[in-house]
Design a protein around this motif. Structure first.
Motif, PDB file in Angstrom:
ATOM      1  N   ALA A 182      32.527   4.857   4.980  1.00  0.00           N
ATOM      2  CA  ALA A 182      31.836   3.728   5.603  1.00  0.00           C
ATOM      3  C   ALA A 182      30.374   4.124   5.805  1.00  0.00           C
ATOM      4  CB  ALA A 182      32.486   3.362   6.936  1.00  0.00           C
ATOM      5  N   PRO A 183      29.489   3.747   4.882  1.00  0.00           N
ATOM      6  CA  PRO A 183      28.070   4.113   5.016  1.00  0.00           C
ATOM      7  C   PRO A 183      27.495   3.623   6.339  1.00  0.00           C
ATOM      8  CG  PRO A 183      28.530   3.188   2.845  1.00  0.00           C
ATOM      9  CD  PRO A 183      29.762   2.967   3.669  1.00  0.00           C
ATOM     10  N   VAL A 184      26.742   4.501   6.988  1.00  0.00           N
ATOM     11  CA  VAL A 184      26.152   4.192   8.293  1.00  0.00           C
ATOM     12  C   VAL A 184      24.660   3.940   8.107  1.00  0.00           C
ATOM     13  CG1 VAL A 184      25.675   5.089  10.588  1.00  0.00           C
ATOM     14  CG2 VAL A 184      27.874   5.557   9.503  1.00  0.00           C
ATOM     15  N   PRO A 185      24.118   2.860   8.658  1.00  0.00           N
ATOM     16  CA  PRO A 185      22.682   2.598   8.515  1.00  0.00           C
ATOM     17  C   PRO A 185      21.853   3.715   9.132  1.00  0.00           C
ATOM     18  CG  PRO A 185      23.692   1.136  10.150  1.00  0.00           C
ATOM     19  CD  PRO A 185      24.803   1.813   9.448  1.00  0.00           C
ATOM     20  N   PRO A 186      20.974   4.357   8.353  1.00  0.00           N
ATOM     21  CA  PRO A 186      20.227   5.514   8.868  1.00  0.00           C
ATOM     22  C   PRO A 186      19.168   5.151   9.895  1.00  0.00           C
ATOM     23  CG  PRO A 186      19.488   4.954   6.657  1.00  0.00           C
ATOM     24  CD  PRO A 186      20.678   4.069   6.939  1.00  0.00           C
ATOM     25  N   ASP A 187      18.719   3.904   9.892  1.00  0.00           N
ATOM     26  CA  ASP A 187      17.626   3.525  10.795  1.00  0.00           C
ATOM     27  C   ASP A 187      18.110   2.851  12.073  1.00  0.00           C
ATOM     28  OD1 ASP A 187      18.594   1.379   9.431  1.00  0.00           O
ATOM     29  OD2 ASP A 187      16.637   0.461   9.019  1.00  0.00           O
ATOM     30  N   ALA A 188      19.424   2.858  12.299  1.00  0.00           N
ATOM     31  CA  ALA A 188      19.955   2.212  13.506  1.00  0.00           C
ATOM     32  C   ALA A 188      19.550   3.022  14.739  1.00  0.00           C
ATOM     33  CB  ALA A 188      21.470   2.099  13.415  1.00  0.00           C
ATOM     34  N   ALA A 189      19.021   2.339  15.750  1.00  0.00           N
ATOM     35  CA  ALA A 189      18.508   3.027  16.943  1.00  0.00           C
ATOM     36  C   ALA A 189      19.630   3.485  17.853  1.00  0.00           C
ATOM     37  CB  ALA A 189      17.551   2.111  17.688  1.00  0.00           C
ATOM     38  N   SER A 190      20.721   2.750  17.918  1.00  0.00           N
ATOM     39  CA  SER A 190      21.792   3.084  18.851  1.00  0.00           C
ATOM     40  C   SER A 190      23.141   2.924  18.172  1.00  0.00           C
ATOM     41  CB  SER A 190      21.728   2.164  20.074  1.00  0.00           C
ATOM     42  OG  SER A 190      22.021   0.819  19.692  1.00  0.00           O
ATOM     43  N   LEU A 191      24.163   3.488  18.817  1.00  0.00           N
ATOM     44  CA  LEU A 191      25.511   3.363  18.267  1.00  0.00           C
ATOM     45  C   LEU A 191      25.960   1.901  18.270  1.00  0.00           C
ATOM     46  CD1 LEU A 191      27.934   4.829  17.113  1.00  0.00           C
ATOM     47  CD2 LEU A 191      28.781   5.181  19.430  1.00  0.00           C
ATOM     48  N   LYS A 192      25.467   1.138  19.255  1.00  0.00           N
ATOM     49  CA  LYS A 192      25.786  -0.300  19.279  1.00  0.00           C
ATOM     50  C   LYS A 192      25.264  -0.978  18.013  1.00  0.00           C
ATOM     51  CE  LYS A 192      25.013  -4.587  21.881  1.00  0.00           C
ATOM     52  NZ  LYS A 192      24.390  -5.204  23.086  1.00  0.00           N
ATOM     53  N   ASP A 193      24.038  -0.636  17.593  1.00  0.00           N
ATOM     54  CA  ASP A 193      23.476  -1.215  16.371  1.00  0.00           C
ATOM     55  C   ASP A 193      24.298  -0.814  15.150  1.00  0.00           C
ATOM     56  OD1 ASP A 193      21.448  -2.395  17.834  1.00  0.00           O
ATOM     57  OD2 ASP A 193      20.085  -0.694  17.566  1.00  0.00           O
ATOM     58  N   VAL A 194      24.736   0.451  15.121  1.00  0.00           N
ATOM     59  CA  VAL A 194      25.583   0.917  14.021  1.00  0.00           C
ATOM     60  C   VAL A 194      26.870   0.104  13.985  1.00  0.00           C
ATOM     61  CG1 VAL A 194      26.967   2.867  13.191  1.00  0.00           C
ATOM     62  CG2 VAL A 194      24.661   3.272  14.047  1.00  0.00           C
ATOM     63  N   TRP A 195      27.480  -0.066  15.163  1.00  0.00           N
ATOM     64  CA  TRP A 195      28.750  -0.800  15.263  1.00  0.00           C
ATOM     65  C   TRP A 195      28.574  -2.244  14.797  1.00  0.00           C
ATOM     66  CZ3 TRP A 195      30.166  -4.825  18.773  1.00  0.00           C
ATOM     67  CH2 TRP A 195      31.523  -5.136  18.786  1.00  0.00           C
ATOM     68  N   LEU A 196      27.500  -2.897  15.247  1.00  0.00           N
ATOM     69  CA  LEU A 196      27.276  -4.296  14.872  1.00  0.00           C
ATOM     70  C   LEU A 196      27.067  -4.441  13.367  1.00  0.00           C
ATOM     71  CD1 LEU A 196      24.915  -5.433  17.778  1.00  0.00           C
ATOM     72  CD2 LEU A 196      27.250  -6.251  17.338  1.00  0.00           C
ATOM     73  N   GLU A 197      26.262  -3.547  12.776  1.00  0.00           N
ATOM     74  CA  GLU A 197      25.984  -3.651  11.343  1.00  0.00           C
ATOM     75  C   GLU A 197      27.225  -3.337  10.510  1.00  0.00           C
ATOM     76  OE1 GLU A 197      22.650  -2.112   8.120  1.00  0.00           O
ATOM     77  OE2 GLU A 197      22.235  -2.119  10.275  1.00  0.00           O
TER      78      GLU A 197
END
Length: 427
Positions: free
Chosen positions: A354-369
């Motif tokens: 599951a590729p994770v967005p490298p520019d996400a500021a927080s884990l919440k942003d990662v989870w949402l994306e």
């Protein structure tokens, strides 16, 4: 210094490769001869045996004979409604070496096997399996058998690993390299068994359900190779020590080893295998299948406490999944790497990249994306600043946040999974 092998040469045209391969063939013949002597009541003819393609695997012959015979008998020999031969079930085997480009096989070995014992052996040179099968049928020998097929290119890779082992003498790194090379060869078809035994088929099916994307599994295993414990198989007739250069020695009894392989034979997916391994760990501690060498009394004390925690583990995960969703989807991520683990009824069903967005500021942003791209995810977890230790609940961020998840982490419901996956993602 050993001569250098040349790529794409036929086996018999490459002196270095041919001589290396001949050593293992001779040693295997000694193993087969030991089997015949032992079943005749004379004991082993040769005092030691070499585990195939493991250069440091020189072990006492008698316990190796018992383990190998039981292994072949339980995993390869046919079990019918009645015994067709007083020697036991039939499990004839052929080893076929194929050159590239494909020429007549330089070696075809055919072994008549009953009850796990090689009762006869034949070698055919520079021919094909169809010709050999016809000759066997003409002699009233059933050519239906397990065919172990290896290409010369695969043997070259093992030879290269062997030469590296001669240089660095690192047993654990060699074993990791051997296993990963073998799995890669099974994937590309340069090493195979036809038809596939149930145990091998199940292992490959489960392997396909665990996908880690671009994570360097081999590199991570090699990085932690120094932590591998030595292994001792406590068998009938004595112990089989396998030195991996570790500080501790893990002792596995012959009944424990056969039970473990039998579980692989009947576990058809990741969930069944997980359930089996949890049960195996609990039972293994109860019946002394598993112990630490040199401290077996300590192993028994530890086992008393560990087996209760192990047996409670699936129930804890099951409660978590029932409350938060079934199936339960867990995202484990480090930086821009991540895996999505799906649980069904408390047991892991699949592991996928599951590729994770490298520019996400927080884990919440990662989870949402990730939810937007991969569907709803029940829980996302990552270690703080890439660190990880035994106190998992203090070293990880998670989202969505709630007290129940924190409580379950403190109770150890997911700690084992974190410890298993995070080292690969952070490597």
């Amino acid at each position: 210094m050993s001569p250098t092998i040349t790529p794409n040469l036929p086996l018999n045209a490459d002196p270095a490769l041919k001589e290396w391969f001949r050593v293992y063939y001779v040693k295997w013949m000694e193993v087969a001869e030991n089997q015949r002597w032992a079943v005749a009541g004379r004991g082993p003819k040769y005092p030691t045996a070499l585990i195939p393609f493991i250069p440091f695997g020189q072990v006492p012959a008698l316990p190796f004979h018992h383990v190998l015979t039981s292994l072949i008998d339980s995993q390869l020999c046919a079990i019918g409604d009645r015994l067709a031969n007083p020697l036991g079930g039939k499990g004839h085997m052929a080893t076929i070496v194929i050159d590239e480009p494909e020429l007549p096989s330089p070696y075809i070995f055919f072994e008549t096997v009953f009850g796990g014992v090689v009762t006869d052996f034949r070698m055919y040179r520079d021919t094909t399996w169809d010709v050999v099968a016809a000759k066997l049928a003409a002699e009233n020998i059933d050519p239906n058998c397990y065919k172990k097929i290896v290409y010369t290119s695969f043997l070259r890779k093992l030879y290269k690993l062997h030469q590296q082992w001669l240089t660095d003498g690192d047993n654990a790194r060699y074993l990791i390299g051997f296993l990963t090379t073998l799995l890669a060869a099974i994937d590309d078809g340069t090493a195979k068994v036809e038809p596939r035994p149930l145990m091998l088929q199940n292992v490959l099916t489960i392997k396909d359900s665990v996908q880690l994307g671009d994570v360097d599994v081999t590199g991570t295993l090699l990085k932690f190779a120094h932590l591998a414990p030595n292994l001792t198989i406590a068998g009938r007739g004595g112990d089989m020590p396998i030195d991996l250069g570790g500080k501790l020695t893990l002792v596995l009894t012959e009944p424990g080893l056969l039970a473990l392989l039998d579980g692989l034979k009947f576990s058809k997916n990741l969930a069944e295998l997980t359930a089996f391994l949890i049960g195996f760990a609990g039972r293994g501690m109860t019946e002394d299948w598993i112990a630490l060498g040199g401290a077996r009394w300590l192993s028994k004390v530890s086992a008393y406490f560990l087996r209760h925690r192990i047996r409670a583990l699936p129930k804890k995960v099951q409660i978590l999944t029932k409350i938060m969703g079934n199936p339960f989807r867990l995202l484990l991520c480090v930086k821009d790497k991540g895996v999505l683990v799906t649980f069904n009824n408390g047991l892991p069903e699949s592991v996928k990249p599951a590729p994770v967005p490298p520019d996400a500021a927080s884990l919440k942003d990662v989870w949402l994306e990730c939810c937007a791209k991969q569907g709803f995810i029940n829980l996302a977890v990552r270690p703080k600043e890439g660190k990880f230790n035994l106190q998992v609940f203090e070293q990880i961020d998670y989202y969505p946040q709630n007290d129940f998840v924190k409580y379950m982490m403190r109770k150890g419901a997911l700690q084992f999974l974190f410890g298993l996956v995070f080292p690969f993602l952070s490597s």
